[in-house]
Design a protein around this motif. Structure first.
Motif, mmCIF file in Angstrom:
data_model
loop_
_atom_site.group_PDB
_atom_site.id
_atom_site.type_symbol
_atom_site.label_atom_id
_atom_site.label_comp_id
_atom_site.label_asym_id
_atom_site.label_seq_id
_atom_site.Cartn_x
_atom_site.Cartn_y
_atom_site.Cartn_z
ATOM 1 N N GLU A 42 0.830 -1.198 0.000
ATOM 2 C CA GLU A 42 0.000 0.000 0.000
ATOM 3 C C GLU A 42 0.871 1.257 0.000
ATOM 4 N N ARG A 43 0.291 2.327 -0.490
ATOM 5 C CA ARG A 43 0.994 3.590 -0.446
ATOM 6 C C ARG A 43 1.158 4.014 1.012
ATOM 7 N N GLU A 44 2.361 4.411 1.375
ATOM 8 C CA GLU A 44 2.600 4.792 2.752
ATOM 9 C C GLU A 44 3.153 6.213 2.829
ATOM 10 N N SER A 45 2.860 6.838 3.937
ATOM 11 C CA SER A 45 3.346 8.193 4.138
ATOM 12 C C SER A 45 4.826 8.183 4.455
ATOM 13 N N VAL A 46 5.474 9.294 4.097
ATOM 14 C CA VAL A 46 6.890 9.464 4.380
ATOM 15 C C VAL A 46 7.090 10.706 5.228
ATOM 16 N N ALA A 47 6.674 11.839 4.678
ATOM 17 C CA ALA A 47 6.848 13.105 5.385
ATOM 18 C C ALA A 47 5.875 14.127 4.812
ATOM 19 N N ALA A 48 5.645 15.185 5.572
ATOM 20 C CA ALA A 48 4.764 16.249 5.102
ATOM 21 C C ALA A 48 5.206 17.567 5.710
ATOM 22 N N ILE A 49 4.851 18.632 5.017
ATOM 23 C CA ILE A 49 5.175 19.962 5.525
ATOM 24 C C ILE A 49 3.974 20.861 5.262
ATOM 25 N N TYR A 65 15.270 11.291 7.245
ATOM 26 C CA TYR A 65 14.757 12.138 6.170
ATOM 27 C C TYR A 65 14.466 13.538 6.711
ATOM 28 N N THR A 66 14.629 14.517 5.835
ATOM 29 C CA THR A 66 14.289 15.893 6.193
ATOM 30 C C THR A 66 13.508 16.519 5.050
ATOM 31 N N ILE A 67 12.350 17.049 5.372
ATOM 32 C CA ILE A 67 11.538 17.728 4.377
ATOM 33 C C ILE A 67 11.689 19.236 4.582
ATOM 34 N N SER A 68 11.749 19.964 3.478
ATOM 35 C CA SER A 68 11.886 21.418 3.568
ATOM 36 C C SER A 68 11.193 22.044 2.365
ATOM 37 N N ARG A 69 10.911 23.329 2.495
ATOM 38 C CA ARG A 69 10.248 23.989 1.366
ATOM 39 C C ARG A 69 10.938 25.302 1.054
ATOM 40 N N SER A 70 10.926 25.634 -0.230
ATOM 41 C CA SER A 70 11.394 26.937 -0.686
ATOM 42 C C SER A 70 10.294 27.528 -1.541
ATOM 43 N N ASN A 71 9.541 28.405 -0.952
ATOM 44 C CA ASN A 71 8.454 29.013 -1.719
ATOM 45 C C ASN A 71 9.011 29.886 -2.849
ATOM 46 N N LEU A 78 13.001 16.695 -0.300
ATOM 47 C CA LEU A 78 13.076 15.606 0.665
ATOM 48 C C LEU A 78 14.502 15.074 0.647
ATOM 49 N N GLN A 79 15.254 15.388 1.685
ATOM 50 C CA GLN A 79 16.618 14.880 1.819
ATOM 51 C C GLN A 79 16.560 13.536 2.520
ATOM 52 N N MET A 80 17.096 12.518 1.872
ATOM 53 C CA MET A 80 17.020 11.162 2.402
ATOM 54 C C MET A 80 18.435 10.665 2.672
ATOM 55 N N ASN A 81 18.723 10.371 3.908
ATOM 56 C CA ASN A 81 20.036 9.879 4.312
ATOM 57 C C ASN A 81 19.931 8.473 4.885
ATOM 58 N N SER A 82 21.065 7.821 4.992
ATOM 59 C CA SER A 82 21.135 6.478 5.586
ATOM 60 C C SER A 82 20.103 5.541 4.967
ATOM 61 N N LEU A 83 20.062 5.540 3.662
ATOM 62 C CA LEU A 83 19.058 4.756 2.951
ATOM 63 C C LEU A 83 19.317 3.259 3.101
ATOM 64 N N THR A 84 18.235 2.515 3.149
ATOM 65 C CA THR A 84 18.291 1.052 3.224
ATOM 66 C C THR A 84 17.489 0.474 2.067
ATOM 67 N N PRO A 85 17.684 -0.807 1.761
ATOM 68 C CA PRO A 85 16.890 -1.419 0.682
ATOM 69 C C PRO A 85 15.380 -1.309 0.927
ATOM 70 N N GLU A 86 14.974 -1.225 2.170
ATOM 71 C CA GLU A 86 13.544 -1.086 2.486
ATOM 72 C C GLU A 86 12.983 0.256 2.054
ATOM 73 N N ASP A 87 13.841 1.201 1.734
ATOM 74 C CA ASP A 87 13.386 2.503 1.253
ATOM 75 C C ASP A 87 13.118 2.508 -0.246
ATOM 76 N N THR A 88 13.417 1.412 -0.914
ATOM 77 C CA THR A 88 13.178 1.313 -2.344
ATOM 78 C C THR A 88 11.693 1.424 -2.647
ATOM 79 N N ALA A 89 11.341 2.350 -3.520
ATOM 80 C CA ALA A 89 9.934 2.595 -3.840
ATOM 81 C C ALA A 89 9.845 3.704 -4.882
#
Length: 124
Positions: A42-49, A65-71, A78-89
């Motif tokens: 199923e589609r799963e949430s990651v982050a929101a701002i 992960y770090t989410i940020s916005r530049s209006n 979405l900055q994604m660090n320390s990625l694992t195979p489970e993050d594949t999507a």
């Protein structure tokens, strides 16, 4: 319209930075969420701002992960660090103008506009 970009292939432990760009109405008008979907899952949430810049994370990515916005640049990253195979999507961004209420910003039902996704593949 939303367009996600920045996906690619990376080894476990690596990093990627995704971007969600908006065309038309400025992204400052929207709450933005990142979601991901793997085959058979199923589609799963990651982050929101939200429009004010407050950020929210699912437990699975909190601290990595770090989410940020530049209006000014009309983008949400979405900055994604320390990625694992489970993050594949396939990672998708979505926009909402819905005021807070029944659904949290980590709930797909809060969002009415979805961009095309970008594939992230993490190898072990």
């Amino acid at each position: 319209q939303l367009q996600a970009s920045g996906g690619g292939s990376v080894q476990a432990g690596g990093s990627l930075r995704l971007s969600c760009a908006a065309s038309g109405r400025g992204i400052s008008n929207y709450h933005i969420g990142w979601f991901r979907q793997s085959p058979g899952k199923e589609r799963e949430s990651v982050a929101a701002i939200n429009r004010s810049g407050a950020s929210y994370y699912s437990d699975s990515v909190k601290g990595r992960y770090t989410i940020s916005r530049s209006n000014a640049r009309n983008t949400v990253s979405l900055q994604m660090n320390s990625l694992t195979p489970e993050d594949t999507a396939v990672y998708l961004c979505a926009a909402s103008t819905m005021a807070s209420g029944t659904y949290s910003l980590l709930d797909t039902r809060r969002y009415m506009s979805w961009g095309q996704g970008t594939l992230v593949t993490v190898s072990s």
